[in-house]
Scaffold this active site. Structure first.
Site, short mmCIF file in Angstrom:
data_model
loop_
_atom_site.label_atom_id
_atom_site.label_comp_id
_atom_site.label_asym_id
_atom_site.label_seq_id
_atom_site.Cartn_x
_atom_site.Cartn_y
_atom_site.Cartn_z
N HIS A 440 0.83 -1.21 0.00
CA HIS A 440 0.00 0.00 0.00
C HIS A 440 0.87 1.26 0.00
O HIS A 440 0.51 2.26 0.63
CB HIS A 440 -0.93 0.02 1.22
CG HIS A 440 -2.07 -0.94 1.14
ND1 HIS A 440 -3.21 -0.68 0.41
CD2 HIS A 440 -2.25 -2.17 1.69
CE1 HIS A 440 -4.05 -1.70 0.52
NE2 HIS A 440 -3.49 -2.63 1.28
N ASP A 526 -0.20 -4.92 5.93
CA ASP A 526 -1.19 -5.85 5.39
C ASP A 526 -1.17 -5.88 3.87
O ASP A 526 -0.67 -4.98 3.21
CB ASP A 526 -2.59 -5.50 5.89
CG ASP A 526 -3.08 -4.16 5.36
OD1 ASP A 526 -2.25 -3.26 5.23
OD2 ASP A 526 -4.28 -4.03 5.11
N GLU A 527 -1.72 -6.96 3.34
CA GLU A 527 -2.05 -7.12 1.92
C GLU A 527 -0.86 -6.93 0.98
O GLU A 527 -0.95 -6.21 -0.01
CB GLU A 527 -3.20 -6.18 1.55
CG GLU A 527 -4.48 -6.50 2.30
CD GLU A 527 -5.67 -5.66 1.86
OE1 GLU A 527 -6.79 -6.15 1.98
OE2 GLU A 527 -5.48 -4.52 1.40
N VAL A 528 0.25 -7.61 1.28
CA VAL A 528 1.35 -7.68 0.32
C VAL A 528 1.06 -8.87 -0.59
O VAL A 528 0.96 -10.00 -0.12
CB VAL A 528 2.70 -7.85 1.03
CG1 VAL A 528 3.81 -8.12 0.02
CG2 VAL A 528 3.02 -6.61 1.85
N GLU A 579 -1.28 -8.94 10.13
CA GLU A 579 -0.29 -9.72 9.39
C GLU A 579 1.13 -9.50 9.91
O GLU A 579 2.01 -10.33 9.67
CB GLU A 579 -0.39 -9.42 7.90
CG GLU A 579 -1.67 -9.95 7.28
CD GLU A 579 -1.80 -9.58 5.81
OE1 GLU A 579 -0.91 -9.94 5.03
OE2 GLU A 579 -2.80 -8.91 5.46
#
Length: 856
Positions: A440, A526-528, A579
């Site tokens: 992000h 988060d969200e890699v 995460e």
């Protein structure tokens, strides 16, 4: 010679005339009309939908057959080969698309319409799902953009348009559905409601009221100078134009007293006819006592028109349930100005929330000035038309081609942020800054790319490379959840840590200048996406030379270990999304994420959002707390305020994690939230037995639940009004759960008794909002634009009945097809007249909600 001059002048004049005529007759894209119509969800039996864009040319000139492009934003991924019509649609990055004519397009004449149908992934339900931000660019003038303003959506009404998949059991919210929901809410006299919200621990009514006037004096212990000044200012706001006397007297005053032995945020409040006393051991306790005193004021006192204000006599002993009571505000996706942040801080303080978590950067924007890295704001805080992202970022969420748009562009200067910190500190609110990383992070990456190019052009290679956030030779291919292909920092290169260290030091200095506390910085985490770093030369070099880092998965722990060292050396601790505390392991041949014991004792504070039913991590918050991590409950099921209130085409917001109406935060049970998850995001009922194999919160784990936090992600928070609509009144349910003790219905084991207790508590809450709290919010700070509910309406045996979620609000109606206004007929009881009725709910200030229509 003269003839040649005259001939040349004639040619020139003719040329000028020809150009002028060409310009005057050129196609004007402002006269395009765009309409979006959903055809079908679950198209061809798959998780995809088909919709159509219709382009109508109302200009006097035809739209050219070629030489143009139309850009727009759309959150869904369009299948290129599915496009029907004489155009192609190309995905550029993120939610950014480009439409251009193909050889079959022969122009669009005046009043003609072109239909472009396509298939895209997932599903669509409400109007905020629509493509947006359309603008036109001619190939021969690539720097000239024309915004297309006439954009509309055809309301979805059919099951195939509103049902996401055959498994979708969530009802479309109709007036009849709302009536049934509201029918359990009892009308409770205001005199029977608690005078203080959120609910205090101990509350006892007294005798005669205290009468507050502009001459009431405030006497304060020396330790509470700041709180005394705050209270005087609040009183001045109540009595516009009347000065508050500072002369001391023994009677008719408000006394702020120090009392040892009370907890950090604990207070005692006594109100009688002659005196008000607030006692606490700290400034925070005094401040919350002041908020309770304000809560006792009649709601209409906030209009500032009363000469004297009666305050009911009470004896209160109170303290919060959780030490962390937070709100996360995303100002990166879409920006909110400083004035709005200050307004939100006042709102939070009134309801005793004590932590504002500011999500300051993301793929779509960087919002905080860092003086030593000016590109972060000169490039990363602006969105507008670009294909290179070198001077600013591309449009997102319909922000359009102009870099001076209202919500896509914007940032806080250092002075702004210091002012925000000071304002919050006076109100005992801690601000936690978030540096979203390593994913992000596109705004930061592109900003540092711009810095690199500037310095390389100046011949300063070493300085240019000092803060690069990706390996220039990296050929990794990936796509994030939001469809970005270039939004992850490379955690193997030293320049990434140079960048982060500089950020931390500058942020620390801002807090020091503001005199505000800073204990942690939130580093996202988060969200890699999969595929990241796979072809980075820097990563390959690190893997080859390290015994600890063997795969790209191990880079996660490598990164947060270095972040921990960076913060620890500055007496700070790490905060991150869940995460940051997870490790990927193979379980029966499948890669799973489990709590990472490496960081469990390192004071990593984890904000756990993922309890989406069906994703397998419903109990993740409890797993992490039981493993020793300090956990802030941030659960999507109940605490994501950007999720739509209910399923209705006209209701804004997302719904990927379900629908979150006002009741969801209110019914959240922090120590047993699985108990009140009774259906999944598709509305399918879930029996209590479904949680039998899920991890329960242990007594040790319970001690690690630091607090709870509501989240307002800003994809749909476009402007201050929409932000307040999504935030309120949901935030009031959060405030109650964060401050008040566990309600009886949450711990009652008998489900029937628990349901009865809950309905009683829900009625009290709805009455409190409708008759007290929302009335205040209608007037404070020129009014908050909270969501006013729609009326519930049913027709039974030819009789029309209506009700409202918040007793105290007014229902008005018409029978002549006109929309109800504040002077329309008030609904007072069942109606029998035949015809079409339009109903609308109004608040105390005369602001109306959405109109609903029924025919008798």
């Amino acid at each position: 010679m003269m003839k040649k001059v005259i001939l040349l002048m004639c040619v020139l004049i003719a040329s000028i005339g020809s150009n002028a005529q060409s310009k005057s007759t050129a196609f004007n894209a402002q006269n395009l009309q765009v309409k979006w119509d959903v055809l079908q969800n679950n198209y061809n039996g798959k998780p995809q939908f088909k919709s159509v864009l219709s382009f109508t040319n109302t200009d006097k000139q035809a739209m050219p057959a070629n030489g143009w492009k139309v850009y727009f934003n759309f959150a869904r991924q369009i299948v290129p080969e599915s496009v029907e019509g004489p155009v192609k649609i190309e995905h550029l990055n993120g939610d950014f698309f480009c439409m251009s004519p193909n050889p079959n397009f022969h122009g669009l004449s005046t009043n003609a319409t072109m239909r472009v149908a396509f298939v895209a992934g997932a599903w669509v339900v409400n109007f905020t799902d629509a493509p947006e931000g359309f603008y036109y660019v001619a190939d021969n003038a690539p720097d000239v953009t024309v915004s297309i303003k006439n954009i509309s959506q055809v309301p979805s009404t059919k099951p195939e348009q509103l049902q996401r998949t055959p498994a979708d059991k969530v009802d479309v919210v109709t007036p009849q559905y709302v009536y049934k929901q509201n029918d359990q809410i009892q009308n409770i006299p205001e005199s029977e409601l608690s005078g203080i919200f959120p609910t205090p621990v101990n509350y006892k009514k007294g005798g005669q009221p205290f009468v507050l006037t502009a001459h009431t004096q405030v006497i304060a212990d020396a330790a509470f100078t700041n709180e005394s000044a705050y209270l005087k200012q609040q009183m001045a706001n109540l009595f516009i134009g009347a000065a508050v006397h500072s002369k001391l007297t023994a009677r008719q005053n408000i006394s702020l007293q120090k009392k040892v032995g009370l907890g950090q945020e604990e207070y005692e409040l006594q109100v009688n006819a002659n005196h008000i006393t607030i006692a606490a051991s700290t400034g925070a306790g005094i401040f919350y006592g002041i908020q309770s005193l304000k809560s006792l004021l009649p709601a209409k006192a906030w209009q500032g028109k009363m000469q004297s204000i009666p305050i009911r006599a009470v004896i209160v002993k109170d303290k919060p349930r959780f030490g962390y009571r937070g709100l996360m505000l995303d100002v990166a996706r879409n920006f909110q100005p400083k004035s709005q942040i200050l307004k939100v801080i006042d709102l939070m303080s009134m309801y005793k929330l004590n932590t504002l978590h500011m999500h300051l950067n993301d793929d779509e924007g960087w919002r905080l000035e860092i003086p030593s890295l000016p590109e972060l704001t000169s490039v990363g805080s602006k969105r507008g038309h670009t294909l290179t992202n070198t001077d600013h970022l591309q449009p997102s969420y319909g922000s359009g081609p102009d870099v001076n748009n209202n919500y896509g562009s914007g940032n806080y200067s250092k002075a702004d942020f210091v002012e925000i910190l000071r304002y919050a500190n006076i109100r005992h609110i801690t601000i936690i800054p978030e540096i979203e990383s390593p994913g992000h992070a596109r705004a930061a990456i592109k900003s540092m790319d711009a810095r690199y190019k500037r310095l390389m052009k100046a011949g300063q290679q070493a300085e240019a490379e000092r803060y690069l956030l990706h390996d220039l030779q990296d050929q990794s291919v990936y796509s994030s959840v939001q469809h970005w292909s270039d939004n992850v920092m490379d955690v193997a290169i030293p320049s990434t840590y140079n960048f982060l260290e500089t950020l931390v030091d500058e942020i620390v200095n801002m807090y020091r200048e503001a005199g505000a506390p800073l204990k942690t910085i939130h580093f996202g985490g988060d969200e890699v996406p999969a595929g990241v770093w796979a072809k980075s030369p820097s990563v390959q070099k690190l893997l080859a030379g390290s015994s600890d880092v063997k795969t790209t998965d191990d880079l996660w722990y490598y990164y947060f270990k270095k972040i921990n060292q960076l913060l620890k050396s500055r007496n700070l601790y790490v905060s991150g999304w869940e995460e940051a505390g997870l490790r990927k392991v193979m379980v029966n041949g499948v890669k799973k994420q489990v709590p990472n014991t490496d960081f469990a004792q390192a004071n990593f504070h984890l904000y756990v959002w993922n309890n989406v039913l069906g994703w397998g991590a419903e109990d993740l918050a409890y797993q992490l707390a039981n493993a020793g991590y300090p956990v802030i409950l941030s659960c999507v099921s109940n605490l994501y305020f950007d999720l739509s209130y209910q399923k209705n085409f006209y209701e804004p917001g997302q719904y990927w994690g379900g629908y979150v109406d006002v009741d969801k935060p209110f019914k959240f049970i922090p120590y047993n939230y699985l108990k009140n998850i009774t259906e999944n995001s598709m509305g399918v009922p879930v029996p209590a037995s479904a949680w039998a194999k899920k991890e329960k919160l242990t007594e040790t784990g319970k001690a690690h639940i630091v607090g709870i936090q509501g989240q307002l992600w800003s994809e749909e928070a476009k402007g201050v009004d929409r932000m307040e609509y999504l935030l309120l009144p949901k935030m009031l349910g959060l405030a109650e759960r964060a401050w008040a003790k566990d309600p009886d219905w949450a711990t009652e084991l008998d489900s029937a008794k628990a349901n009865t207790l809950y309905n009683t508590a829900w009625s009290t809450f709805c009455n409190t909002l409708g008759k007290k709290e929302l009335v205040k919010l209608s007037y404070m700070h020129q009014g908050f634009q909270y969501r006013i509910p729609t009326a519930g309406v049913v027709i039974e045996n030819g009789t029309v009945k209506a009700n409202v979620q918040f007793p105290g609000m007014t229902i008005r109606y018409t029978t002549n097809q006109a929309e109800p206004i504040i002077s329309s007929t008030m609904y007072t009881g069942p109606l029998t007249q035949k015809g079409t009725y339009k109903f609308r709910v109004f608040d105390d200030a005369g602001r109306g909600g959405r109109v609903v229509t029924v025919t008798n």
